[in-house]
Design an enzyme around this catalytic site. Sequence first.
Site, PDB file in Angstrom:
ATOM      1  N   ASN A 171      14.916  -4.313 103.360  1.00 27.20           N
ATOM      2  CA  ASN A 171      15.127  -5.373 102.792  1.00 27.20           C
ATOM      3  C   ASN A 171      15.721  -6.289 104.062  1.00 27.20           C
ATOM      4  O   ASN A 171      16.833  -6.170 104.563  1.00 27.20           O
ATOM      5  CB  ASN A 171      16.135  -5.187 101.670  1.00 27.20           C
ATOM      6  CG  ASN A 171      16.510  -6.514 100.706  1.00 27.20           C
ATOM      7  OD1 ASN A 171      17.445  -6.435 100.315  1.00 27.20           O
ATOM      8  ND2 ASN A 171      15.448  -7.434 100.819  1.00 27.20           N
ATOM      9  N   CYS A 228      24.082 -10.342  97.780  1.00 28.33           N
ATOM     10  CA  CYS A 228      22.950  -9.621  98.531  1.00 28.33           C
ATOM     11  C   CYS A 228      23.540  -8.281  99.031  1.00 28.33           C
ATOM     12  O   CYS A 228      24.513  -8.607  99.885  1.00 28.33           O
ATOM     13  CB  CYS A 228      22.441 -10.580  99.772  1.00 28.33           C
ATOM     14  SG  CYS A 228      21.033  -9.590 100.464  1.00 28.33           S
ATOM     15  N   GLY A 229      23.330  -7.223  98.293  1.00 31.31           N
ATOM     16  CA  GLY A 229      23.915  -6.192  98.344  1.00 31.31           C
ATOM     17  C   GLY A 229      23.471  -5.398  99.870  1.00 31.31           C
ATOM     18  O   GLY A 229      24.511  -5.263 100.940  1.00 31.31           O
ATOM     19  N   ASN A 230      22.196  -5.331 100.201  1.00 35.87           N
ATOM     20  CA  ASN A 230      21.745  -5.163 101.435  1.00 35.87           C
ATOM     21  C   ASN A 230      22.220  -5.976 102.481  1.00 35.87           C
ATOM     22  O   ASN A 230      22.649  -5.516 103.596  1.00 35.87           O
ATOM     23  CB  ASN A 230      20.132  -4.760 101.329  1.00 35.87           C
ATOM     24  CG  ASN A 230      19.596  -3.561 100.502  1.00 35.87           C
ATOM     25  OD1 ASN A 230      20.266  -2.549 100.684  1.00 35.87           O
ATOM     26  ND2 ASN A 230      18.619  -3.787  99.903  1.00 35.87           N
ATOM     27  N   ASN A 267      16.329 -11.249  88.867  1.00 35.68           N
ATOM     28  CA  ASN A 267      15.698 -10.108  89.516  1.00 35.68           C
ATOM     29  C   ASN A 267      15.257  -9.142  88.300  1.00 35.68           C
ATOM     30  O   ASN A 267      16.106  -8.958  87.413  1.00 35.68           O
ATOM     31  CB  ASN A 267      16.867  -9.396  90.513  1.00 35.68           C
ATOM     32  CG  ASN A 267      17.421 -10.476  91.421  1.00 35.68           C
ATOM     33  OD1 ASN A 267      16.514 -10.819  92.435  1.00 35.68           O
ATOM     34  ND2 ASN A 267      18.428 -11.044  91.397  1.00 35.68           N
ATOM     35  N   ARG A 317      14.038 -12.142  92.289  1.00 37.72           N
ATOM     36  CA  ARG A 317      14.158 -13.789  92.118  1.00 37.72           C
ATOM     37  C   ARG A 317      13.879 -14.387  93.394  1.00 37.72           C
ATOM     38  O   ARG A 317      14.961 -14.160  94.442  1.00 37.72           O
ATOM     39  CB  ARG A 317      15.419 -14.244  91.557  1.00 37.72           C
ATOM     40  CG  ARG A 317      15.746 -15.573  91.300  1.00 37.72           C
ATOM     41  CD  ARG A 317      17.122 -15.611  90.541  1.00 37.72           C
ATOM     42  NE  ARG A 317      17.912 -15.538  91.257  1.00 37.72           N
ATOM     43  CZ  ARG A 317      19.507 -15.606  90.953  1.00 37.72           C
ATOM     44  NH1 ARG A 317      19.602 -16.438  89.924  1.00 37.72           N
ATOM     45  NH2 ARG A 317      20.517 -15.269  91.599  1.00 37.72           N
ATOM     46  N   CYS A 357      16.926  -3.118  97.173  1.00 38.70           N
ATOM     47  CA  CYS A 357      17.652  -4.475  96.687  1.00 38.70           C
ATOM     48  C   CYS A 357      19.092  -3.756  96.213  1.00 38.70           C
ATOM     49  O   CYS A 357      19.239  -2.650  95.135  1.00 38.70           O
ATOM     50  CB  CYS A 357      17.263  -4.944  95.476  1.00 38.70           C
ATOM     51  SG  CYS A 357      18.187  -6.366  94.666  1.00 38.70           S
ATOM     52  N   GLY A 358      20.119  -4.145  96.687  1.00 36.47           N
ATOM     53  CA  GLY A 358      21.427  -3.534  96.863  1.00 36.47           C
ATOM     54  C   GLY A 358      22.105  -3.478  95.323  1.00 36.47           C
ATOM     55  O   GLY A 358      22.642  -2.780  94.524  1.00 36.47           O
ATOM     56  N   THR A 359      22.186  -5.146  95.380  1.00 37.31           N
ATOM     57  CA  THR A 359      22.619  -5.345  93.902  1.00 37.31           C
ATOM     58  C   THR A 359      21.791  -5.126  92.713  1.00 37.31           C
ATOM     59  O   THR A 359      22.222  -4.297  91.792  1.00 37.31           O
ATOM     60  CB  THR A 359      22.556  -6.996  93.651  1.00 37.31           C
ATOM     61  OG1 THR A 359      21.428  -7.777  94.062  1.00 37.31           O
ATOM     62  CG2 THR A 359      23.724  -7.767  94.423  1.00 37.31           C
TER      63      THR A 359
HETATM   64  N1  API Z   1      18.113  -8.181  98.118  1.00 40.79           N
HETATM   65  C1  API Z   1      19.203  -8.518  97.705  1.00 40.79           C
HETATM   66  C2  API Z   1      19.274  -9.370  96.314  1.00 40.79           C
HETATM   67  C3  API Z   1      18.839 -10.671  96.403  1.00 40.79           C
HETATM   68  C4  API Z   1      19.097 -11.177  95.174  1.00 40.79           C
HETATM   69  C5  API Z   1      18.202 -12.508  95.093  1.00 40.79           C
HETATM   70  N2  API Z   1      16.997 -12.347  95.061  1.00 40.79           N
HETATM   71  C6  API Z   1      18.760 -13.263  93.951  1.00 40.79           C
HETATM   72  O1  API Z   1      18.025 -14.489  93.683  1.00 40.79           O
HETATM   73  O2  API Z   1      19.602 -12.896  93.204  1.00 40.79           O
HETATM   74  C7  API Z   1      20.364  -7.269  97.594  1.00 40.79           C
HETATM   75  O3  API Z   1      20.364  -6.517  98.426  1.00 40.79           O
HETATM   76  O4  API Z   1      21.192  -7.440  96.679  1.00 40.79           O
END
Ligand code: API
Length: 306
Positions: free
Chosen positions: A13, A75-77, A224, A242, A250-252
């Site tokens: 990511n 964004c977790g990652n 997401n 999203r 995706c970390g979150t």
């Molecule tokens: N890749 C990210 C999440 C991004 C979330 C984003 N796409 C949104 O609109 O919430 C992660 O590692 O958490």
Amino acid sequence: MELDFVKLHGLGNDFVFIDDFSRDIELTQEQVALLCDRHFGIGADGVIMVRPSKRSECAAYMHYINADGTLAQMCGNGVRCFAKYLVDRGFVLASDGSFVADTLAGPKPISFEVDKHDKLTFATVDMGHPVLEPQNVPVDLPANALTDDETGFVKDSAIESPWGAFAFTCVSMGNPHAICFIDDFSTLPDELFVSASDKCLATLDLNRIGAYYESHLVFPEKTNVEFAHVGNDAIEMRVFERGCGETLACGTGACATNVAAALTGRASRENDVILRGGTLHIKWDADDHVMMTGPATEAFQGTVEL
Ligand SMILES: N[C@H](CCC[C@H](N)C(=O)O)C(=O)O
């Protein structure tokens, strides 16, 4: 405008990092989309601006923008890569072993490990509390659609699609997530798989079904979308993000899926979460904090003309 950038990723990511400590750069949605374009630009899932924080306890502020130019709360990652960016450049001392990152979802305490060259290898982020109240995810489902009457949370609640109703559990980690657990792939229509003879998470046509639910009317801020399967000793998942589309991790999303698995009785509160890009270790602790541990990697640096 000439911009120096650093490319980092968390399990694939990937993000374009821009040092905005002293320049006050404001990128247009078109500029962000160009930077993220994998043919005409650098190529990434998002852009992260490294800015000063107004909070005295925070080392810096992470401003995260999706590949389509839309802002996301967390964004977790990305925040693990943010930690690597700061530690590897001496903005945070490797000997400290921890610091607090500022984000749109609030301060996030981070502890980290470094290699013999004082370069960050792994980080554990306190991602804070999951948010389950529908109005705060947000998700607009009528009360009679909620399967859990006591809490009123959206837990395995059916949301219609052209391919039938899929049961979602909705969790916010500062950003919205809709998680669908597939317990038995044989129950899904053949047309939802790129290979009907091998119905599994890997062959699910995520671009079709993920795009549908990302912009579903029940999600006023979009969402997401995660599809997951709980195995014997781990959670497998894929994510349609999203504002990005499918990402390798995706970390979150992994945090939200871990919470959803525990909420729906499919798993304990601590799991390895297996994504296409690799594995994150997630623990929803007794204090209702979600702890995420995983790697962060620097890929390359460069200069771009916008
Ligand atoms: N890749 C990210 C999440 C991004 C979330 C984003 N796409 C949104 O609109 O919430 C992660 O590692 O958490």
